[in-house]
Write a protein that holds these residues in place. Structure first.
Motif, short mmCIF file in Angstrom:
data_model
loop_
_atom_site.label_atom_id
_atom_site.label_comp_id
_atom_site.label_asym_id
_atom_site.label_seq_id
_atom_site.Cartn_x
_atom_site.Cartn_y
_atom_site.Cartn_z
N LEU A 24 0.86 -1.18 0.00
CA LEU A 24 0.00 0.00 0.00
C LEU A 24 0.90 1.23 0.00
N ILE A 25 0.65 2.14 -0.92
CA ILE A 25 1.45 3.36 -0.93
C ILE A 25 0.54 4.57 -1.07
N SER A 26 1.02 5.68 -0.56
CA SER A 26 0.41 6.97 -0.86
C SER A 26 1.25 7.58 -1.98
N GLU A 27 0.91 8.74 -2.42
CA GLU A 27 1.64 9.34 -3.54
C GLU A 27 3.12 9.51 -3.24
N GLU A 28 3.46 9.87 -1.99
CA GLU A 28 4.87 10.08 -1.65
C GLU A 28 5.62 8.77 -1.48
N GLY A 29 4.90 7.65 -1.45
CA GLY A 29 5.56 6.37 -1.27
C GLY A 29 6.05 5.74 -2.56
N THR A 30 5.73 6.34 -3.69
CA THR A 30 6.12 5.76 -4.97
C THR A 30 7.63 5.59 -5.08
N GLY A 31 8.37 6.58 -4.64
CA GLY A 31 9.83 6.51 -4.74
C GLY A 31 10.43 5.43 -3.87
N VAL A 32 9.79 5.11 -2.74
CA VAL A 32 10.30 4.07 -1.84
C VAL A 32 10.29 2.71 -2.53
N LEU A 33 9.35 2.51 -3.44
CA LEU A 33 9.24 1.22 -4.13
C LEU A 33 10.52 0.86 -4.87
N GLU A 34 11.26 1.86 -5.32
CA GLU A 34 12.48 1.60 -6.07
C GLU A 34 13.52 0.85 -5.24
N ARG A 35 13.39 0.93 -3.92
CA ARG A 35 14.34 0.25 -3.04
C ARG A 35 13.94 -1.20 -2.73
N PHE A 36 12.84 -1.65 -3.36
CA PHE A 36 12.36 -3.01 -3.14
C PHE A 36 12.13 -3.74 -4.47
N PRO A 37 13.16 -3.84 -5.30
CA PRO A 37 12.96 -4.50 -6.60
C PRO A 37 12.58 -5.96 -6.47
N GLU A 38 12.93 -6.60 -5.33
CA GLU A 38 12.65 -8.02 -5.15
C GLU A 38 11.18 -8.31 -4.89
N LEU A 39 10.36 -7.27 -4.78
CA LEU A 39 8.93 -7.51 -4.57
C LEU A 39 8.29 -8.19 -5.77
N GLY A 40 8.88 -8.02 -6.92
CA GLY A 40 8.43 -8.73 -8.11
C GLY A 40 6.97 -8.52 -8.44
N GLU A 41 6.19 -9.61 -8.34
CA GLU A 41 4.78 -9.58 -8.75
C GLU A 41 3.82 -9.26 -7.61
N VAL A 42 4.32 -8.84 -6.47
CA VAL A 42 3.43 -8.48 -5.36
C VAL A 42 2.55 -7.31 -5.80
N PRO A 43 1.23 -7.41 -5.66
CA PRO A 43 0.35 -6.31 -6.09
C PRO A 43 0.59 -5.03 -5.29
N GLN A 76 1.88 8.44 12.27
CA GLN A 76 1.71 9.71 11.57
C GLN A 76 2.66 9.84 10.38
N SER A 77 3.81 9.18 10.44
CA SER A 77 4.79 9.29 9.36
C SER A 77 5.29 7.91 8.94
N PRO A 78 4.47 7.13 8.23
CA PRO A 78 4.88 5.78 7.82
C PRO A 78 5.67 5.76 6.52
N GLN A 79 6.21 6.92 6.09
CA GLN A 79 7.04 7.02 4.88
C GLN A 79 6.25 6.73 3.61
N GLY A 80 4.94 6.79 3.71
CA GLY A 80 4.13 6.61 2.51
C GLY A 80 4.02 5.18 2.03
N ILE A 81 4.43 4.22 2.85
CA ILE A 81 4.36 2.83 2.41
C ILE A 81 3.97 1.92 3.58
N ALA A 82 3.14 0.93 3.27
CA ALA A 82 2.73 -0.08 4.24
C ALA A 82 2.55 -1.38 3.46
N ALA A 83 2.32 -2.46 4.18
CA ALA A 83 2.16 -3.74 3.50
C ALA A 83 1.28 -4.67 4.31
N GLU A 84 0.53 -5.50 3.60
CA GLU A 84 -0.18 -6.60 4.23
C GLU A 84 0.74 -7.80 4.17
#
Length: 264
Positions: free
Chosen positions: A54-73, A89-97
């Protein structure tokens, strides 16, 4: 990596993630939410199943540091939806189930071993701090007795800072657990402010189970009656008791000191 947008709070995925904020929902889906880059990395390193990002708009850039996520939706949520799901209050724009770990083998005996027994610890911050301290002290097998807060509560997850994912957690009736441990040769050590012996003077048993109790009432009388040894932490100052997580740290590290001394 495909990113799917969610703009409605009525979306079925959002309803599912909202349920993960409750113990009932976590038990239903065998999932929990982790928030922030560090906890996501810890969950991945522990080989937990990453079910959704799960990302907010500011979390898009964080995804680049997790290339191994592969096909995770990956789902990009409208800002108000994202903040409504996360607990910080400040989860860096990213969370995960992520999946909740399953542990099928409660305990494998070893020549020298220590386990931790927690009786009705109710404060999430206390439980998280105890889990982190226990891992630092080399103790992974931890039993959570009836009345203990859900270990996958978001506040526990945050305060444990990854130790939760590596601990071997088991939940059950501590009366039965203690009986089973004693049959394996364990000695149960409890705390009692009226105990004659202070913790410095009590040798750690070869197989030891440390029993800690509820923040308000301490260890229940029924469990206290099953202890083999009772000790107290000396307190020269004018206080009646210590926070249970502080007590855990003091006693576990006395065990560490004693074990190290015998190994030198």
């Amino acid at each position: 990596m495909e990113i799917r947008s969610i703009t409605s709070a009525r979306n079925e995925k959002v309803k599912r993630w909202r349920k993960l904020g409750t113990r009932k929902g976590r038990e239903e889906y065998r999932s929990m939410l982790v928030e922030g880059e560090k906890l996501l990395r810890e969950a991945m390193d522990a080989n937990l199943d990453i079910r959704a990002i799960l990302i907010s708009e500011e979390g898009t850039g964080v995804l680049e540091r997790f290339p191994e996520l592969g096909e995770v939706p990956v789902y990009c949520l409208y800002p108000s939806i994202f903040t409504g799901l996360v607990d910080t209050q400040s989860p860096q724009g990213i969370a995960a189930e992520v999946s909740i770990p399953r542990h099928h083998t409660p305990y494998i005996p070893a020549h020298r071993a220590q386990v931790l027994l927690l009786d009705a610890i109710q404060d999430p911050g206390n439980l998280g701090a105890i889990l982190r301290t226990a891992e630092a002290a080399g103790i992974r097998n931890i039993w959570l007795g009836t009345g203990t807060v859900d270990p996958y509560n978001p506040k526990v997850v945050r305060s444990a800072m990854g130790s939760l994912f590596r601990a071997r957690l088991h939940q059950g009736d501590l009366l039965k657990v203690i009986a089973e441990l004693k049959a394996l040769g364990f000695q149960v050590v409890g705390t009692d402010p009226r105990a004659e012996q202070v913790h410095f003077d009590v040798p750690v048993p070869e197989r030891a189970a440390l029993l800690l109790g509820n923040e308000g009432r301490g260890v229940s009388p029924e469990l206290q009656a099953m202890t083999d040894e009772r000790l107290r932490i000396p307190m020269p100052g004018e206080v009646e008791s210590l926070n249970v997580s502080v007590t855990a740290g003091i006693l576990l590290y006395e065990w560490v000191r004693q074990v190290r001394k015998t190994e030198v």
